[in-house]
Scaffold this motif. Structure first.
Motif, short mmCIF file in Angstrom:
data_model
loop_
_atom_site.label_atom_id
_atom_site.label_comp_id
_atom_site.label_asym_id
_atom_site.label_seq_id
_atom_site.Cartn_x
_atom_site.Cartn_y
_atom_site.Cartn_z
N HIS A 76 0.84 -1.20 0.00
CA HIS A 76 0.00 0.00 0.00
C HIS A 76 0.87 1.24 0.00
N ASN A 77 0.64 2.11 -0.99
CA ASN A 77 1.32 3.41 -1.01
C ASN A 77 0.29 4.46 -0.63
N ASP A 78 0.30 5.59 -1.27
CA ASP A 78 -0.66 6.65 -0.92
C ASP A 78 -2.09 6.20 -1.22
N THR A 79 -3.01 6.55 -0.34
CA THR A 79 -4.41 6.13 -0.48
C THR A 79 -5.00 6.55 -1.82
N ALA A 80 -4.75 7.78 -2.24
CA ALA A 80 -5.36 8.29 -3.46
C ALA A 80 -4.76 7.69 -4.71
N LEU A 81 -3.55 7.11 -4.61
CA LEU A 81 -2.86 6.66 -5.81
C LEU A 81 -2.55 5.18 -5.78
N SER A 82 -3.06 4.44 -4.81
CA SER A 82 -2.62 3.07 -4.61
C SER A 82 -3.26 2.09 -5.58
N ASN A 83 -4.36 2.47 -6.23
CA ASN A 83 -5.02 1.61 -7.19
C ASN A 83 -5.32 0.23 -6.62
N GLY A 84 -5.79 0.19 -5.39
CA GLY A 84 -6.17 -1.08 -4.81
C GLY A 84 -5.03 -1.84 -4.15
N ALA A 85 -3.84 -1.26 -4.08
CA ALA A 85 -2.74 -1.93 -3.41
C ALA A 85 -3.11 -2.21 -1.96
N LYS A 86 -2.71 -3.38 -1.47
CA LYS A 86 -3.20 -3.84 -0.18
C LYS A 86 -2.16 -3.69 0.92
N CYS A 87 -2.70 -3.57 2.14
CA CYS A 87 -1.81 -3.63 3.30
C CYS A 87 -1.11 -4.98 3.35
N PHE A 88 -1.84 -6.04 3.03
CA PHE A 88 -1.31 -7.40 3.13
C PHE A 88 -1.38 -8.04 1.74
N SER A 89 -0.23 -8.45 1.23
CA SER A 89 -0.18 -8.95 -0.14
C SER A 89 0.23 -10.42 -0.16
N SER A 90 -0.20 -11.13 -1.19
CA SER A 90 0.29 -12.48 -1.45
C SER A 90 0.97 -12.54 -2.82
N ASP A 91 1.42 -11.39 -3.32
CA ASP A 91 2.13 -11.36 -4.60
C ASP A 91 3.34 -12.29 -4.52
N PHE A 92 3.63 -12.93 -5.64
CA PHE A 92 4.77 -13.84 -5.74
C PHE A 92 5.51 -13.48 -7.03
N ILE A 93 6.70 -12.90 -6.91
CA ILE A 93 7.45 -12.44 -8.08
C ILE A 93 8.85 -13.03 -8.05
N ALA A 94 9.46 -13.13 -9.22
CA ALA A 94 10.77 -13.77 -9.35
C ALA A 94 11.69 -12.89 -10.18
N TYR A 95 12.93 -12.77 -9.73
CA TYR A 95 13.97 -12.03 -10.45
C TYR A 95 15.01 -13.01 -10.97
N ASP A 96 15.21 -13.01 -12.29
CA ASP A 96 16.20 -13.87 -12.94
C ASP A 96 17.54 -13.15 -12.92
N ILE A 97 18.49 -13.66 -12.15
CA ILE A 97 19.79 -13.00 -11.99
C ILE A 97 20.53 -12.93 -13.31
N ALA A 98 20.49 -13.99 -14.09
CA ALA A 98 21.27 -14.04 -15.33
C ALA A 98 20.77 -13.05 -16.37
N CYS A 99 19.46 -12.83 -16.43
CA CYS A 99 18.89 -12.00 -17.48
C CYS A 99 18.40 -10.65 -17.00
N ASP A 100 18.54 -10.37 -15.71
CA ASP A 100 18.09 -9.10 -15.16
C ASP A 100 16.63 -8.84 -15.53
N GLU A 101 15.77 -9.83 -15.23
CA GLU A 101 14.36 -9.75 -15.60
C GLU A 101 13.48 -10.17 -14.42
N TRP A 102 12.33 -9.49 -14.29
CA TRP A 102 11.32 -9.83 -13.28
C TRP A 102 10.14 -10.53 -13.95
N LYS A 103 9.57 -11.51 -13.27
CA LYS A 103 8.37 -12.19 -13.75
C LYS A 103 7.39 -12.36 -12.58
N MET A 104 6.10 -12.27 -12.89
CA MET A 104 5.05 -12.51 -11.89
C MET A 104 4.72 -14.00 -11.88
#
Length: 1036
Positions: free
Chosen positions: A376-404
């Protein structure tokens, strides 16, 4: 956003809803007619402003009872039908609900259903509620087949475990699938090994409710997971040992909270703020903390980030966090930094695009796995971002890439922050955290197994969430054991060329060039895309000259700021600033604890030494790596700039340094320290027999060459000690805040004086040009001439030189256009810094703000926010001109403002440094409504407000009458009555606001409103726990 309670009679097995309206604080107590009855509260809907509106639930009738839950933010199921927040259960027969709101934003609120001595969640529709035999008033659920748990909400033996080929359902114990050797997963549907991943929520029962915690840390040691410290509601923190998927083994006491740590080979490193703190307790036995110097990007400090160590790259990866931002603001970030342990170098990697903090991160098979957190960021700009998240994201070290990655698909939602995660046997274990209630569960994520890929193509294309290597005829995990310690070649998607606007955010050379975003640093001190045109370009951070201001502004605590010799902490503004340039003087550069100056004139050694002596210095003794790096960088820049400005006719600088031959075999620096051949080296064949003085022959390799002292060299380098900082302090109170400074009050009895280095006995001065030692000198503040020395307390009269005092401390009459209790501010309509005899100037003319809003140029400078409908209009500016109107000979800016708009003025660029005042005017538009006014800024300022009748826009024709005068403030609100100021009869009434005596850079927000209520748009976003910690930190 606060509830209006409707509590009806409690009916067994049923409940009554609670809704809310708009009160800031309210409490309600639910109680049973039976002692120690079980009350169950269900929060079927909850939507309040995250971090600002909280519902506290206590198991009792007062706030002194155990706290069992704290609700805030948006809580909705991730999957339809899933349990998001479990029932809140009290066993005392009471439940105290306390709701707090800042009343700034109204969301849809909450519905609470409560019941007494009922079955949990009415058995979730998968069982029936039955009365127990032992206690007649207690009930329990009898679950249907294939359902278990206290509330019959946990499915088991799905698809009968694939019986008989894959496994069977064990009904004797925990009621779960027992898979055959070739199968795995909750329902035995995945092969061993498998190319698919899955989540498991095992039934691990903790031995004590105090195991539930958040913001703890976990580390793996052998077969055990150690849980350390953390935050609990009602229990003290302790250390816990947990064997994965088994029961707890041991308890020790070791409180700790909210830091990041990495353990490796007896080396513990912790990150907080931009510094890297290294504990070498088990390495050298010193048991001390060290703060090493780092290279590369200038990183921003914060907390709530994650850090993981990768054995393949020998690097630490730091992601996210809650950090200090420009203009004294704070917020969540999605940054990713890489810290190379061996070289102590920071690099900025690709950001995730999903800002968060208090999340977890682990690294496995070449991928950084990030789970959960507070998004959660600013209330007016958060676009539904939550206090508590279950997002699961991965960063590939070799390719410098993020994936959901897919979120956990389990029988209940597992949103949380403040949890921890570790790796064991190729699986990720997540423990605890906070999601309105403190958690004590364990989540297990099973990664795909590289060995399941039988061919080279699918092996190399495995992912996202895993990186595999093809080793001869088999697929193996990304692990140092399979790579012989080298970084293997991989196939990565082609990177897109970065646009300029992606690079603009890097405001210093080092951060611009020490990242993977394809940026370059240009000669006009701007970071642009590496594909853009640039005359003189820097693409390697080692060629950057790091300015003190860039480092100091990113140090966010007094301790980290004071550890840097080039920075000083501003106690009033709670900011770290670079030591002012006047410590060295014009033409000098402040490097470490010395001042350096490079001159390109051709001269002999003795004449060069005389030149430096006339500047109160000497030829430079370059004995520190910081001084050498600075000199080499400056010589490189001088050569490049000369090349481009002289039609490529290269001018080489080979300057004298303060190194000479003392005897036949001994060389020493001018400061009498020996030459050690470490920071600088002799060229091959040097020193020669004919040379007695040294000059820098090859700057690129720090190579020295000996020469006769009478010979000529192209250039010289001077050095002098850093001057004390007392003379730059303008008031007695500021002066005495510094332990090495005292105040010499002049005889005028007006508070005017001078800040001088000194002690309790009197002022002090240096004993010579080549020494930093100070001796007492009473002549700098002579008592026989009625000067007064103050070292502990300021003299009573402090009128800044603009008034004498009556009754020893009261300013009699402020003169010279000044005002204020101590004549420290300028009168309305005038600007300047009147402290310690300074002058006020003015008055000014006003400009209308209207035409700026219509400027079509695409470069934004400031924002205008409609206070009624929250629509944003961007003020545009010309390419090479500030959006703020400038006067040719004045350092002030003047605006006529619209009503019911909030204006944000940003003075952040170098071109804005000359502004010292901004003046505003506004005319009420409605005669029957009060005029509300609010102003706040990132730095302290002086404020004067006046009003007049008969003025028209752009002129000051009426006599101004003072209303408000404030000094050294950051915000102010007021309301001007339509009746008191007679808006109906005075149609041309004008209110003037004068803002002055502020420091650059600054952001100012101001609004005049005749709406029903002026909206509070101050942006600040911290979770409930953060507020508690910050409050404790401030109080301590």
């Amino acid at each position: 956003m606060v509830p209006e309670w409707h509590v009806s009679s409690i009916r067994h097995g049923y409940g009554s809803p609670m809704r809310f309206v708009s009160l800031p604080i309210i409490s309600a107590c639910i109680h049973s007619l039976h002692p120690n009855a079980v009350l169950r509260l269900r929060f079927n809907h909850f939507a309040t402003e995250c971090s600002w509106d909280h519902m506290y639930v206590y198991d009792g009738d007062s706030v002194y009872a155990p706290l069992i839950a704290v609700f805030s933010g948006l809580i909705v199921p991730e999957v339809r039908g899933n349990e998001t927040v479990p029932e809140v259960v009290t066993t005392s027969g009471y439940a105290l609900l306390h709701f707090f709101s800042d009343a700034a934003y109204n969301l849809t609120g909450f519905h609470i259903f409560y019941s007494m001595n009922s079955c949990p969640n009415n058995c979730s529709g998968h069982g029936k509620c039955t009365t127990g035999n032992s206690i007649a008033s207690r009930v329990y659920c009898e679950c249907d087949k294939y359902w278990k748990g206290e509330a019959c909400d946990i499915p088991y033996c799905k698809n009968n475990c694939g019986s008989p080929d894959h496994g069977y359902c064990d009904l004797t114990g925990e009621k779960l699938c027992v898979c055959n050797d070739s199968w795995q997963g909750p329902d035995c549907s995945l092969s061993v090994p498998s190319t698919e991943s899955y989540w498991v929520l095992p039934n691990v029962k903790p031995f004590s409710p105090s195991v539930s915690r958040t913001s703890h840390k976990t580390v793996m040691h052998g077969k055990f997971m150690w849980v350390i410290g953390g935050y609990t509601f009602n229990y003290s923190s302790f250390q816990m040992v947990l064997k994965p998927l088994q029961h707890c083994q041991e308890i020790l006491v070791l409180p700790m909270s909210d830091h990041c740590s990495i353990a490796k080979r007896s080396l513990l490193e912790q990150w907080s703020s931009p510094e890297v703190w290294t504990l070498s307790r088990f390495v050298s036995g010193t048991n001390t903390w060290l703060v090493p110097e780092t290279k590369g990007a200038i990183v921003q400090g914060g907390y709530g980030h994650s850090s993981v160590y990768d054995g393949m790259t020998k690097c630490v990866y730091v992601h996210g966090g809650y950090k200090a931002l420009p203009a004294n603001k704070y917020g969540l970030v999605d940054d990713l930094y890489r810290y190379e342990v061996r070289t102590r170098t920071w690099t900025i990697l690709k950001e995730s695009g999903l800002a968060r903090y208090l999340h977890s991160a682990v690294i496995l098979s070449g991928v950084v796995l990030v789970f959960g957190g507070n998004t959660h960021n600013d209330t007016a700009l958060s676009n539904g971002a939550k206090c508590f998240s279950s997002d699961f994201i991965a960063y590939d070290i070799a390719c410098d890439e993020w994936k959901m990655l897919p979120k956990p698909s389990l029988h209940r939602d597992v949103n949380r922050f403040g949890h921890s995660a570790v790796i064991s046997n190729g699986s990720m274990y997540v423990f605890g955290g906070f999601s309105s209630v403190l958690l004590n569960d364990i989540l297990v994520y099973k990664l795909p197994n590289c060995e399941a890929f039988r061919a080279e193509e699918p092996c190399l294309d495995a992912g996202p969430g895993i990186r595999c290597l093809w080793d001869e005829d088999r697929c193996v995990s990304w692990d140092p054991r399979h790579t012989n310690g080298t970084f293997p070649s991989v196939r990565c998607p082609q990177k897109k060329t970065s646009a300029d606007d992606r690079c603009y955010r890097y405001t210093d050379c080092a951060s611009c060039t020490a990242n993977t975003n394809g940026c370059q640093w240009c000669e006009d001190k701007k970071c642009i895309s590496a594909s853009s045109n640039c005359t003189v370009s820097v693409k390697n951070y080692t060629k950057c000259h790091v300015r003190n201001e860039q480092i100091c502004t990113k140090l966010t605590s007094c301790k980290s700021c004071s550890l840097n010799l080039n920075c000083q902490w501003d106690q009033r503004q709670q900011e770290c600033h670079a030591l002012p340039a006047h410590l060295c003087g014009e033409g000098w550069s402040h490097v470490g604890d010395a001042c350096l100056r490079i001159n390109a004139s051709r001269d002999s050694y003795d004449n060069a030494k005389l030149y430096c002596y006339n500047l109160s210095g000497n030829l430079a003794s370059l004995t520190t790596s910081k001084e050498v790096d600075f000199v080499l960088d400056e010589l490189h820049k001088y050569t490049v700039q000369t090349c481009f400005t002289a039609f490529f006719s290269l001018q080489k600088i080979s300057p004298w340094v303060g190194l000479r031959k003392i005897n036949i075999s001994y060389w020493g620096w001018e400061d009498m320290s020996p030459f050690t051949n470490t920071t600088m080296q002799w060229q091959p064949g040097e020193p020669n027999d004919s040379g007695f003085c040294a000059y820098l022959e090859k700057a690129e390799v720090a190579g020295l060459k000996a020469n006769p002292c009478t010979a000529m060299a192209d250039g010289l380098i001077c050095e002098k000690p850093v001057a004390q900082n007392c003379s730059g302090l303008r008031t007695c109170s500021q002066c005495l805040e510094q332990p090495g400074c005292g105040w010499c009050n002049d005889p005028s009895n007006t508070g005017k004086g001078q800040c001088i280095e000194g002690s309790s006995r009197g002022p002090m001065k240096g004993i010579g040009k080549q020494s930093q030692d100070l001796v007492l000198d009473q002549g700098l503040c002579p008592k026989d001439k009625s000067f007064e020395w103050a070292f502990i307390h300021c003299p009573a009269c402090q009128c800044n030189g603009h008034s004498t005092c009556v009754n020893s401390s009261i300013c009699e009459q402020c003169k010279n256009l000044t005002t204020g209790k101590q004549c420290e501010a300028c009168m309305a309509g005038y600007y300047g810094d009147p402290t310690n005899g300074g002058k006020c100037q003015g008055p000014f003319k006003f400009h209308s703000l209207g035409p700026l809003i219509l400027n079509p140029d695409p470069k934004p400078y400031a924002m205008v926010v409609n206070a009624m409908d929250m629509q944003i209009v961007v003020i545009r500016s010309q390419e090479n001109a500030s959006a703020l109107p400038k006067e040719s000979k004045e350092t002030n800016v003047n605006y006529s403002l619209l009503i019911d708009y909030q204006f944000t003025f940003s003075l952040l660029q170098d071109d804005d440094k000359h502004y010292t005042a901004i003046n505003f005017m506004a005319n009420p538009e409605q005669p029957n409504k009060n005029l509300d006014m609010s102003i706040n800024a990132s730095n302290n300022f002086n404020l004067n407000i006046t009003w007049s009748v008969g003025s028209t826009a752009g002129t000051i024709s009426g006599e101004e009458i003072p209303i408000v005068s404030r000094s050294n403030i950051k915000d102010y609100r007021d309301s001007f009555s339509c009746e008191k100021f007679s808006f109906r009869n005075n149609l041309n009434i004008t209110f003037y606001v004068y803002v002055s005596n502020f420091s650059w850079p600054i952001k100012i927000q101001i609004a005049f409103s005749q709406h029903n209520s002026i909206m509070d748009l101050v942006q600040f976003f911290v979770t409930f726990f953060s507020k508690v910690w910050l409050k404790n930190k401030v109080s301590s």
